[in-house]
Design a protein around this motif. Structure first.
Motif, mmCIF file in Angstrom:
data_model
loop_
_atom_site.group_PDB
_atom_site.id
_atom_site.type_symbol
_atom_site.label_atom_id
_atom_site.label_comp_id
_atom_site.label_asym_id
_atom_site.label_seq_id
_atom_site.Cartn_x
_atom_site.Cartn_y
_atom_site.Cartn_z
ATOM 1 N N ILE A 60 1.030 -1.155 0.042
ATOM 2 C CA ILE A 60 -0.126 -0.001 -0.073
ATOM 3 C C ILE A 60 0.865 1.150 0.053
ATOM 4 C CG2 ILE A 60 -1.772 1.217 1.172
ATOM 5 C CD1 ILE A 60 -2.419 -1.364 2.590
ATOM 6 N N ASP A 61 0.646 2.086 -0.930
ATOM 7 C CA ASP A 61 1.383 3.485 -0.948
ATOM 8 C C ASP A 61 0.624 4.538 -0.325
ATOM 9 O OD1 ASP A 61 3.811 2.818 -2.473
ATOM 10 O OD2 ASP A 61 2.456 2.213 -4.169
ATOM 11 N N ILE A 62 1.056 5.120 0.591
ATOM 12 C CA ILE A 62 0.503 6.287 1.212
ATOM 13 C C ILE A 62 1.353 7.471 0.855
ATOM 14 C CG2 ILE A 62 -0.294 7.230 3.600
ATOM 15 C CD1 ILE A 62 0.266 3.761 3.715
ATOM 16 N N VAL A 63 0.755 8.671 0.380
ATOM 17 C CA VAL A 63 1.429 9.933 0.130
ATOM 18 C C VAL A 63 0.635 10.847 0.789
ATOM 19 C CG1 VAL A 63 2.260 11.395 -1.544
ATOM 20 C CG2 VAL A 63 2.028 9.114 -1.985
ATOM 21 N N ILE A 64 1.270 11.858 1.524
ATOM 22 C CA ILE A 64 0.912 12.901 2.206
ATOM 23 C C ILE A 64 1.380 14.045 1.740
ATOM 24 C CG2 ILE A 64 0.331 13.804 4.502
ATOM 25 C CD1 ILE A 64 0.643 10.935 5.742
ATOM 26 N N GLU A 65 0.549 14.987 1.370
ATOM 27 C CA GLU A 65 1.056 16.092 0.838
ATOM 28 C C GLU A 65 0.504 17.334 1.853
ATOM 29 O OE1 GLU A 65 1.109 16.750 -3.801
ATOM 30 O OE2 GLU A 65 -0.159 15.185 -3.200
ATOM 31 N N VAL A 66 1.100 18.277 2.521
ATOM 32 C CA VAL A 66 0.786 19.200 3.438
ATOM 33 C C VAL A 66 1.489 20.594 3.303
ATOM 34 C CG1 VAL A 66 2.341 18.486 5.118
ATOM 35 C CG2 VAL A 66 0.151 19.568 5.801
ATOM 36 N N ASP A 68 0.244 25.050 4.509
ATOM 37 C CA ASP A 68 -0.575 25.808 5.392
ATOM 38 C C ASP A 68 -2.010 25.756 5.694
ATOM 39 O OD1 ASP A 68 1.789 26.768 6.686
ATOM 40 O OD2 ASP A 68 2.080 28.604 5.665
ATOM 41 N N GLU A 69 -2.670 25.212 4.535
ATOM 42 C CA GLU A 69 -4.064 25.163 4.438
ATOM 43 C C GLU A 69 -4.543 23.772 4.527
ATOM 44 O OE1 GLU A 69 -4.991 27.361 0.503
ATOM 45 O OE2 GLU A 69 -4.059 28.965 1.151
ATOM 46 N N LEU A 70 -4.154 22.894 3.919
ATOM 47 C CA LEU A 70 -4.584 21.627 3.947
ATOM 48 C C LEU A 70 -3.750 20.423 3.829
ATOM 49 C CD1 LEU A 70 -4.330 20.559 0.657
ATOM 50 C CD2 LEU A 70 -6.132 22.239 0.239
ATOM 51 N N MET A 71 -4.148 19.091 4.040
ATOM 52 C CA MET A 71 -3.372 17.930 3.804
ATOM 53 C C MET A 71 -4.228 17.128 2.969
ATOM 54 S SD MET A 71 -2.681 15.282 6.863
ATOM 55 C CE MET A 71 -1.115 16.093 7.791
ATOM 56 N N LYS A 72 -3.307 16.758 2.015
ATOM 57 C CA LYS A 72 -3.974 15.782 0.827
ATOM 58 C C LYS A 72 -3.176 14.532 0.980
ATOM 59 C CE LYS A 72 -3.579 17.455 -3.643
ATOM 60 N NZ LYS A 72 -3.471 18.137 -4.658
ATOM 61 N N ILE A 73 -4.149 13.280 0.985
ATOM 62 C CA ILE A 73 -3.614 11.928 1.468
ATOM 63 C C ILE A 73 -4.129 11.191 0.285
ATOM 64 C CG2 ILE A 73 -3.501 10.152 3.080
ATOM 65 C CD1 ILE A 73 -4.412 12.256 5.258
ATOM 66 N N SER A 74 -3.313 10.372 -0.330
ATOM 67 C CA SER A 74 -3.690 9.296 -1.168
ATOM 68 C C SER A 74 -3.155 7.928 -0.792
ATOM 69 C CB SER A 74 -2.981 9.644 -2.599
ATOM 70 O OG SER A 74 -1.704 9.367 -2.655
ATOM 71 N N VAL A 75 -4.188 7.058 -0.611
ATOM 72 C CA VAL A 75 -3.943 5.578 -0.692
ATOM 73 C C VAL A 75 -4.115 4.703 -1.716
ATOM 74 C CG1 VAL A 75 -4.546 3.881 1.368
ATOM 75 C CG2 VAL A 75 -4.271 6.011 2.136
ATOM 76 N N SER A 76 -2.948 4.100 -2.142
ATOM 77 C CA SER A 76 -3.166 3.429 -3.371
ATOM 78 C C SER A 76 -2.816 1.959 -3.319
ATOM 79 C CB SER A 76 -2.175 4.011 -4.295
ATOM 80 O OG SER A 76 -2.500 5.537 -4.431
ATOM 81 N N ASP A 77 -3.384 1.261 -4.176
ATOM 82 C CA ASP A 77 -2.997 -0.161 -4.285
ATOM 83 C C ASP A 77 -2.945 -0.537 -5.728
ATOM 84 O OD1 ASP A 77 -5.289 -1.836 -5.342
ATOM 85 O OD2 ASP A 77 -6.025 -0.706 -3.373
ATOM 86 N N LYS A 78 -2.364 -1.806 -5.712
ATOM 87 C CA LYS A 78 -2.136 -2.024 -7.297
ATOM 88 C C LYS A 78 -2.847 -3.515 -7.542
ATOM 89 C CE LYS A 78 2.389 0.039 -8.414
ATOM 90 N NZ LYS A 78 2.377 0.827 -7.122
ATOM 91 N N SER A 116 -10.835 3.900 -9.269
ATOM 92 C CA SER A 116 -10.376 2.363 -9.599
ATOM 93 C C SER A 116 -10.535 1.983 -10.776
ATOM 94 C CB SER A 116 -11.357 1.754 -8.770
ATOM 95 O OG SER A 116 -10.908 0.299 -8.394
ATOM 96 N N GLU A 117 -9.525 1.174 -11.162
ATOM 97 C CA GLU A 117 -9.566 0.562 -12.596
ATOM 98 C C GLU A 117 -9.313 -0.817 -12.472
ATOM 99 O OE1 GLU A 117 -7.288 1.523 -16.740
ATOM 100 O OE2 GLU A 117 -7.114 3.122 -15.344
ATOM 101 N N GLU A 118 -10.087 -1.726 -13.239
ATOM 102 C CA GLU A 118 -10.051 -3.113 -13.172
ATOM 103 C C GLU A 118 -8.448 -3.382 -13.745
ATOM 104 O OE1 GLU A 118 -13.281 -5.945 -13.856
ATOM 105 O OE2 GLU A 118 -14.506 -3.987 -14.256
ATOM 106 N N GLU A 119 -7.948 -4.420 -12.514
ATOM 107 C CA GLU A 119 -6.710 -4.859 -12.769
ATOM 108 C C GLU A 119 -5.591 -3.970 -12.696
ATOM 109 O OE1 GLU A 119 -6.648 -8.263 -12.930
ATOM 110 O OE2 GLU A 119 -8.738 -8.295 -12.948
ATOM 111 N N LYS A 120 -6.058 -2.861 -12.499
ATOM 112 C CA LYS A 120 -4.715 -1.675 -12.297
ATOM 113 C C LYS A 120 -4.597 -1.102 -10.691
ATOM 114 C CE LYS A 120 -3.990 -0.331 -16.787
ATOM 115 N NZ LYS A 120 -3.937 0.718 -17.888
ATOM 116 N N GLY A 121 -5.740 -1.208 -9.919
ATOM 117 C CA GLY A 121 -5.768 -0.771 -8.667
ATOM 118 C C GLY A 121 -6.709 0.308 -8.379
ATOM 119 N N THR A 122 -6.501 0.700 -7.166
ATOM 120 C CA THR A 122 -7.388 1.556 -6.483
ATOM 121 C C THR A 122 -6.663 2.697 -5.727
ATOM 122 O OG1 THR A 122 -8.990 -0.042 -6.196
ATOM 123 C CG2 THR A 122 -9.300 1.912 -4.938
#
Lengths: 130, 106
Positions: A60-66, A68-78, A116-122
Motif C-alpha cells: 500500500i502506498d501512502i502519500v501525504i502532501e501538506v 498551511d491550508e490543507l493536507m492531501k492524502i492518497s492511499v493506493s494499491d495495485k 479504481s480501474e480493473e486490474e490496475k488498482g485503486t
C-alpha cells in the motif's frame, strides 16, 4: 507543499503504521486534536479497504502532501480494482460489509475521491483542511 | 498497540462488566470478538463495556460490536457502551450506531 511517503505491506498488522505516520505529520503541522483523530481514522479506513479488498496488491502506498491550508492524502494499491458505487450510509445490518469505511471517510474528511480501474488498482484521495 | 480486555460478572447488576483498553481495529477486532463471545458463552447476560480507555475503534470494530448486539438482542439482552472518548462518541453518532447501542456518557 511538503511531501511524506511511505509504503507498507498489504497486511492488517501494518495498518497501524500508516495511522501513526499520518497522525505524526498532522501533529508536526499543527492540526488540532479533533482533526488529527479524523485523519488517523480516515487513513486507517482507507488502508483497511486495501487489506480487505485490494486483492493482488503486495503493498500500500501512502502519500501525504501538506501545506498551511490543507493536507492531501492518497492511499493506493495495485490490486484488481473495483467499480466504485455512490457512497451511502449503510444500515446497521450492513455494518459488517464494505461500505462503512468509505462512508466514515466521506463524513470526517473535507473531500473524498475514489478512483479504481480493473486490474490496475485503486486510489483513495482525501483532503482535510486546517 | 495491542488490546486488553478485563471482565467480571456483577451479581448486583446481573450483567457482564467489560473494560476494553487500547485499539479495536482490523488487526484486533477478531480477537476482541472471540473474547466477548466466549464471555457470553459462559453466561448469557447483558453487557456493559467501559470504553474510557478505548483509544480507537474503526469500521471493523463497529461491525464486530453490531454482531455482539444482534446476539444479545436475540436473547432480549442489551449492550451498553459507557464513557466513550469524544472521538469514539463522534464516530458512533456519524454512523448512527448510537441508536443501536445505548451510550452512557458518564
Amino acid at each position: 507543499m511538503e511531501v511524506f511517503k511511505i509504503n507498507i505491506p498489504n497486511k492488517k498488522e501494518y495498518v497501524i503504521s500508516a495511522r501513526l505516520a499520518a497522525t505524526s505529520v498532522a501533529g508536526i503541522h499543527g492540526y488540532d486534536i479533533e482533526k488529527i483523530e479524523d485523519i488517523r481514522l480516515a487513513v486507517g479506513e482507507a488502508c483497511n479497504n486495501v487489506v480487505l479488498h485490494g486483492r493482488g496488491s503486495e503493498s500500500i502506498d501512502i502519500v501525504i502532501e501538506v501545506n498551511d491550508e490543507l493536507m492531501k492524502i492518497s492511499v493506493s494499491d495495485k490490486g484488481r480494482g473495483f467499480v466504485p458505487r455512490e457512497i451511502q450510509n449503510p444500515t446497521p445490518e450492513e455494518y459488517a460489509g464494505s461500505g462503512l469505511g468509505l462512508y466514515i471517510i466521506d463524513s470526517i474528511m473535507d473531500e473524498l475521491v475514489v478512483e479504481s480501474e480493473e486490474e490496475k488498482g485503486t486510489t483513495i484521495r482525501m483532503i482535510k483542511r486546517r | 498497540m495491542a488490546v486488553k480486555i478485563r471482565y467480571l460478572f456483577s451479581e448486583r447488576s446481573d450483567r457482564w462488566e467489560v473494560k476494553i483498553i487500547g485499539e479495536v481495529d482490523i488487526n484486533t477486532s477478531t480477537e476482541v470478538k472471540e473474547k466477548l463471545e466466549s464471555i457470553l458463552e459462559e453466561k448469557q447476560k447483558s453487557m456493559i463495556i467501559n470504553a474510557e480507555e478505548l483509544d480507537y475503534i474503526d469500521s471493523t470494530g463497529l461491525g464486530m460490536l453490531i454482531g455482539i448486539v444482534k446476539k444479545l438482542k436475540q436473547q432480549d439482552l442489551e449492550l451498553v457502551l459507557a464513557k466513550p472518548q469524544d472521538s469514539i462518541l463522534k464516530l458512533f453518532r456519524i454512523t448512527g450506531l448510537d441508536k443501536v447501542i445505548r451510550i452512557r456518557e458518564e
